[in-house]
Design a protein around this motif. Sequence first.
Motif, PDB file in Angstrom:
ATOM      1  N   UNK A  23       0.827  -1.206   0.000  1.00 50.29           N
ATOM      2  CA  UNK A  23       0.000   0.000   0.000  1.00 50.29           C
ATOM      3  C   UNK A  23       0.864   1.260   0.000  1.00 50.29           C
ATOM      4  N   UNK A  24       1.957   1.238   0.761  1.00 51.60           N
ATOM      5  CA  UNK A  24       2.862   2.393   0.786  1.00 51.60           C
ATOM      6  C   UNK A  24       3.503   2.605  -0.579  1.00 51.60           C
ATOM      7  N   UNK A  25       3.855   1.524  -1.254  1.00 49.49           N
ATOM      8  CA  UNK A  25       4.439   1.645  -2.591  1.00 49.49           C
ATOM      9  C   UNK A  25       3.428   2.225  -3.582  1.00 49.49           C
ATOM     10  N   UNK A  26       2.178   1.794  -3.485  1.00 53.30           N
ATOM     11  CA  UNK A  26       1.153   2.308  -4.378  1.00 53.30           C
ATOM     12  C   UNK A  26       0.904   3.795  -4.148  1.00 53.30           C
ATOM     13  N   UNK A  27       1.072   4.249  -2.922  1.00 55.67           N
ATOM     14  CA  UNK A  27       0.898   5.666  -2.608  1.00 55.67           C
ATOM     15  C   UNK A  27       2.133   6.489  -2.939  1.00 55.67           C
ATOM     16  N   UNK A  28       3.176   5.836  -3.412  1.00 54.34           N
ATOM     17  CA  UNK A  28       4.385   6.551  -3.781  1.00 54.34           C
ATOM     18  C   UNK A  28       5.295   6.897  -2.620  1.00 54.34           C
ATOM     19  N   UNK A  29       5.154   6.197  -1.500  1.00 58.21           N
ATOM     20  CA  UNK A  29       5.988   6.491  -0.336  1.00 58.21           C
ATOM     21  C   UNK A  29       7.395   5.951  -0.550  1.00 58.21           C
ATOM     22  N   UNK A  30       8.378   6.737  -0.171  1.00 58.78           N
ATOM     23  CA  UNK A  30       9.772   6.307  -0.243  1.00 58.78           C
ATOM     24  C   UNK A  30      10.069   5.345   0.907  1.00 58.78           C
ATOM     25  N   UNK A  31      11.193   4.633   0.844  1.00 58.78           N
ATOM     26  CA  UNK A  31      11.518   3.713   1.952  1.00 58.78           C
ATOM     27  C   UNK A  31      11.588   4.401   3.306  1.00 58.78           C
ATOM     28  N   UNK A  32      12.171   5.600   3.372  1.00 62.27           N
ATOM     29  CA  UNK A  32      12.255   6.302   4.655  1.00 62.27           C
ATOM     30  C   UNK A  32      10.892   6.824   5.086  1.00 62.27           C
ATOM     31  N   UNK A  33      10.040   7.192   4.137  1.00 62.57           N
ATOM     32  CA  UNK A  33       8.682   7.614   4.502  1.00 62.57           C
ATOM     33  C   UNK A  33       7.904   6.441   5.078  1.00 62.57           C
ATOM     34  N   UNK A  34       8.051   5.267   4.478  1.00 62.50           N
ATOM     35  CA  UNK A  34       7.416   4.071   5.024  1.00 62.50           C
ATOM     36  C   UNK A  34       7.946   3.772   6.425  1.00 62.50           C
ATOM     37  N   UNK A  35       9.239   3.992   6.626  1.00 60.54           N
ATOM     38  CA  UNK A  35       9.830   3.753   7.948  1.00 60.54           C
ATOM     39  C   UNK A  35       9.245   4.704   8.987  1.00 60.54           C
ATOM     40  N   UNK A  36       9.182   6.001   8.662  1.00 59.95           N
ATOM     41  CA  UNK A  36       8.718   6.990   9.632  1.00 59.95           C
ATOM     42  C   UNK A  36       7.223   6.906   9.883  1.00 59.95           C
ATOM     43  N   UNK A  37       6.438   6.667   8.853  1.00 59.23           N
ATOM     44  CA  UNK A  37       4.979   6.755   8.984  1.00 59.23           C
ATOM     45  C   UNK A  37       4.314   5.434   9.341  1.00 59.23           C
ATOM     46  N   UNK A  38       4.978   4.306   9.056  1.00 59.18           N
ATOM     47  CA  UNK A  38       4.340   3.010   9.296  1.00 59.18           C
ATOM     48  C   UNK A  38       5.128   2.183  10.307  1.00 59.18           C
ATOM     49  N   UNK A  39       6.387   1.910  10.009  1.00 57.92           N
ATOM     50  CA  UNK A  39       7.169   0.995  10.842  1.00 57.92           C
ATOM     51  C   UNK A  39       7.422   1.577  12.229  1.00 57.92           C
ATOM     52  N   UNK A  40       7.832   2.826  12.285  1.00 54.28           N
ATOM     53  CA  UNK A  40       8.174   3.421  13.581  1.00 54.28           C
ATOM     54  C   UNK A  40       6.984   3.516  14.525  1.00 54.28           C
ATOM     55  N   UNK A  41       5.800   3.988  14.088  1.00 56.52           N
ATOM     56  CA  UNK A  41       4.646   3.991  15.008  1.00 56.52           C
ATOM     57  C   UNK A  41       4.259   2.595  15.488  1.00 56.52           C
ATOM     58  N   UNK A  42       4.369   1.593  14.620  1.00 56.54           N
ATOM     59  CA  UNK A  42       4.031   0.232  15.037  1.00 56.54           C
ATOM     60  C   UNK A  42       5.036  -0.313  16.053  1.00 56.54           C
ATOM     61  N   UNK A  43       6.235   0.237  16.070  1.00 58.12           N
ATOM     62  CA  UNK A  43       7.283  -0.240  16.973  1.00 58.12           C
ATOM     63  C   UNK A  43       7.281   0.491  18.307  1.00 58.12           C
ATOM     64  N   UNK A  44       6.257   1.270  18.578  1.00 60.40           N
ATOM     65  CA  UNK A  44       6.239   2.120  19.768  1.00 60.40           C
ATOM     66  C   UNK A  44       6.404   1.322  21.055  1.00 60.40           C
ATOM     67  N   UNK A  45       5.667   0.250  21.209  1.00 59.09           N
ATOM     68  CA  UNK A  45       5.754  -0.515  22.454  1.00 59.09           C
ATOM     69  C   UNK A  45       7.097  -1.233  22.576  1.00 59.09           C
ATOM     70  N   UNK A  46       7.636  -1.715  21.473  1.00 62.59           N
ATOM     71  CA  UNK A  46       8.953  -2.347  21.507  1.00 62.59           C
ATOM     72  C   UNK A  46      10.029  -1.349  21.902  1.00 62.59           C
ATOM     73  N   UNK A  47       9.921  -0.132  21.353  1.00 61.86           N
ATOM     74  CA  UNK A  47      10.886   0.909  21.701  1.00 61.86           C
ATOM     75  C   UNK A  47      10.791   1.249  23.182  1.00 61.86           C
ATOM     76  N   UNK A  48       9.570   1.317  23.697  1.00 61.75           N
ATOM     77  CA  UNK A  48       9.391   1.633  25.114  1.00 61.75           C
ATOM     78  C   UNK A  48       9.995   0.557  26.012  1.00 61.75           C
ATOM     79  N   UNK A  49       9.743  -0.705  25.678  1.00 60.92           N
ATOM     80  CA  UNK A  49      10.291  -1.800  26.487  1.00 60.92           C
ATOM     81  C   UNK A  49      11.809  -1.792  26.458  1.00 60.92           C
TER      82      UNK A  49
END
Length: 282
Positions: free
Chosen positions: A177-203
């Motif tokens: 979906x990110x590729x279809x929206x034209x998101x770059x790899x770093x945009x996918x990292x900041x907008x999708x991967x990083x928010x999903x990793x919030x609890x892991x980062x906290x732990x």
Amino acid sequence: MVENNRWIKFSSHLILILGLAAVIFPIYIMVIATTHTGPALQQPPFPILPGDQFLENMKLVLGEGLSTAGAPPVALMMFNSMVMALGITIGKIAISLLSAYAIVYFRFPFRMFFFWMIFITLMLPVEVRILPTYGVASSLGLLNSYVGLTLPLIASATATFLFRQFFLTIPDELLEAARMDGASPMRFFWDVVLPLSRTNIAALFVILFIYGWNQYLWPLLVTTDESYYTIVMGIQRMLNVADAVPVWNAIMTTAMLGMVPPVIVVLVMQRLFVKGLVETEK
């Protein structure tokens, strides 16, 4: 059955209370020691009720320090420990996030080879790596500096492994979906991967902060200037005094102050820490 259940509940609570008392009692003795003078703690019986010297002991360790024990003021040592703990924690999380993201979402030669090389470093004890690391830090002029306290310890194979395992659970549909929206790899990292990793980062933040705060061997090697001593080093120097009696009221006050930042971090991030461990949001 009701009677048996009551006895099971009673025995379970009794065991928990006894275990809690065994943990709290040394802390209680430490807190009591911060309210008495040094001579009062050295004379039997040991006081079990609070005294009236708490403010004086706090003023001594925070402002003056123990020059006779080679320990600077505790306020300076706590600042050094805070810089070291935060530097190690943020550095480990940042590097581990980027390295795990590259391993999972990028295809390059020897990708898995590099991952397993990182993972193998877990099998090397700290004592094996400490002298080579010290040699590199010394040759780069990092001794007696905040960079020397933090930079050699910011790599973490454990955090890289944990983030990689979590990234593998992220559905491929999000990437498509990110590729279809034209998101770059770093945009996918900041907008999708990083928010999903919030609890892991906290732990990991809680675990790594306590790890960095409790460091003793590495600061002992790279610092000879008292202005860079950490709180753990200060407590050790207060205890090991030659031809003198340890100033127990100052030592216990310093130990109590040294417990405050890790306890605050655990209390503030407790909910996210538990979520990150039980993987409720994955």
